[in-house]
Design an enzyme around this catalytic site. Structure first.
Site, PDB file in Angstrom:
ATOM      1  N   TYR A  54       0.840  -1.200   0.000  1.00  0.00           N
ATOM      2  CA  TYR A  54       0.000   0.000   0.000  1.00  0.00           C
ATOM      3  C   TYR A  54       0.875   1.249   0.000  1.00  0.00           C
ATOM      4  CZ  TYR A  54      -4.003   2.973   1.230  1.00  0.00           C
ATOM      5  OH  TYR A  54      -4.974   3.942   1.227  1.00  0.00           O
ATOM      6  N   ASN A 152     -16.927  -0.085 -13.407  1.00  0.00           N
ATOM      7  CA  ASN A 152     -17.632  -1.047 -12.556  1.00  0.00           C
ATOM      8  C   ASN A 152     -17.014  -1.184 -11.181  1.00  0.00           C
ATOM      9  OD1 ASN A 152     -15.431  -2.310 -14.008  1.00  0.00           O
ATOM     10  ND2 ASN A 152     -16.063  -4.241 -13.064  1.00  0.00           N
ATOM     11  N   GLY A 154     -15.892   0.220  -7.276  1.00  0.00           N
ATOM     12  CA  GLY A 154     -16.672   0.902  -6.252  1.00  0.00           C
ATOM     13  C   GLY A 154     -16.738   2.400  -6.483  1.00  0.00           C
ATOM     14  N   VAL A 155     -15.599   3.010  -6.783  1.00  0.00           N
ATOM     15  CA  VAL A 155     -15.581   4.444  -7.069  1.00  0.00           C
ATOM     16  C   VAL A 155     -16.345   4.726  -8.359  1.00  0.00           C
ATOM     17  CG1 VAL A 155     -14.113   6.415  -7.662  1.00  0.00           C
ATOM     18  CG2 VAL A 155     -13.421   4.863  -5.836  1.00  0.00           C
ATOM     19  N   TYR A 239      -6.420   8.117  -9.655  1.00  0.00           N
ATOM     20  CA  TYR A 239      -6.638   7.780  -8.247  1.00  0.00           C
ATOM     21  C   TYR A 239      -6.378   6.305  -7.953  1.00  0.00           C
ATOM     22  CZ  TYR A 239     -11.165   5.820  -9.640  1.00  0.00           C
ATOM     23  OH  TYR A 239     -12.147   5.064 -10.220  1.00  0.00           O
ATOM     24  N   MET A 242      -4.914  -0.058 -11.158  1.00  0.00           N
ATOM     25  CA  MET A 242      -5.329  -1.456 -11.144  1.00  0.00           C
ATOM     26  C   MET A 242      -4.490  -2.340 -12.068  1.00  0.00           C
ATOM     27  SD  MET A 242      -9.470  -1.128 -11.040  1.00  0.00           S
ATOM     28  CE  MET A 242     -10.302  -0.279  -9.694  1.00  0.00           C
TER      29      MET A 242
END
Length: 328
Positions: A54, A152, A154-155, A239, A242
């Site tokens: 992270y 698709n 969450g954000v 942001y 992925m």
């Protein structure tokens, strides 16, 4: 009294390092508040935090969990902003995968008592990120187009619903045709595949209208697709990553379009936001949740003791929404 929590003593695969443990509860003191946590989602950031990948390093032993919801169970003698029974969400960077969470009162935001506790547990990250993407970079007039990839996610789903509420139009890039109808049911104006052909189709849909804002959660070629779609002087906000591929900007988009490139990490916004700034975002989002105009899809609610199943399910691509830990 004792309470259970999830903990990792070293970073690594969640299946190998995550453990269910107990701790003894103590009475809150001074400005401390003890919250009985109810629900907490399993987010990609939580997995990355446990793995040690992270943006903020873990310092084990750690309790993971970036967001959740609960009720105030006890308060210290100096607490003035919260009372027993208040519904709250923690504003801490981590530590939500626990049955009880004790922290200073300013680390919690109070929500309406009637709000759905599961939806509230997913408020802090994705909806707030979507709000910031739409509101913090440019003034978009009703009817304006916004482009996004990972629609698709969450954000992405939150952004579609918020944009629809604000009267904005969205062009949404995804990797699977079977997602088209579902996203349109949330208010998406156009959904196309994240390919060169999809970009061409998007340009036909938009016509001569400008595209002032594009939001990127993927990187690599997908980010370039958004740059291609943006109008001159357009704003490109990254942001997420992925694809785990770097953001590469073709020279032509900087020279001839003069695109503006920004990055957003909502954790940093929370750290800097004042209390009024915080509630300027949380209050309208809460109201939209209460009216059903902002809904986060739920795949499965899993008891805390079955955390291994929750982690495994959260990493599967066939989910229909968020996996939620039931902390009761």
């Amino acid at each position: 009294m004792t309470s259970r929590h999830l903990q990792f003593d070293r970073t690594g695969s969640p299946a190998e390092v995550l453990q269910l443990k107990e701790h003894t509860l103590t009475a809150p003191e001074g400005h401390e508040v003890r919250v009985r946590m109810r629900y907490a989602p399993v987010n990609p950031a939580d997995i990355n935090f446990i793995e040690g990948t992270y943006g903020r390093a873990a310092h084990p032993p750690c309790i993971p969990g970036h967001e959740g919801s609960g009720e105030v169970e006890a308060v210290g003698s100096a607490v003035t902003s919260l009372a027993k029974g208040d519904v709250v969400i923690p504003l801490l960077g981590t530590g939500c995968w626990t049955q009880h969470l004790t922290a200073a009162e300013h680390h919690f935001a109070k929500l309406p008592p009637q709000i759905d506790a599961v939806q509230a547990s997913m408020l802090r990250i994705n909806p707030v990120t979507a709000w910031a993407l739409l509101k913090h970079y440019t003034d978009l007039k009703p009817g304006s187009w916004v482009a996004q990839n990972a629609a698709n996610s969450g954000v992405g789903r939150a952004l579609i619903q918020l944009a629809h509420h604000f009267g904005l139009r969205t062009i949404n890039f995804v990797r699977r045709v079977e997602l088209f109808d579902e996203l349109k049911s949330l208010g998406a104006d156009a959904v196309v595949l994240d390919t060169d052909e999809g970009v061409a189709e998007a340009k036909k849909i938009i016509g001569s209208d400008p595209v002032r804002l594009a939001t990127n959660a993927v990187g690599g070629d997908s980010a370039i697709h958004l740059m291609d779609l943006l109008s001159p002087e357009g704003i490109h906000v990254t942001y997420g990553a992925m694809s785990r591929r770097s953001l590469k900007v073709p020279n032509k988009f900087l020279i001839f379009k003069n695109l503006q490139l920004h990055g957003l990490w909502i954790t940093k916004w929370f750290e800097k936001a004042s209390t009024p700034e915080l509630y300027e975002v949380l209050d309208p989002l809460t109201a939209l949740i209460e009216t059903g105009d902002l809904v986060t899809a739920i795949d499965e609610i899993v008891p805390l003791a079955d955390f291994n199943h929750a982690i495994t399910r959260a990493q599967e691509g066939s989910r229909s929404g968020k996996v939620i830990l039931d902390l009761a």
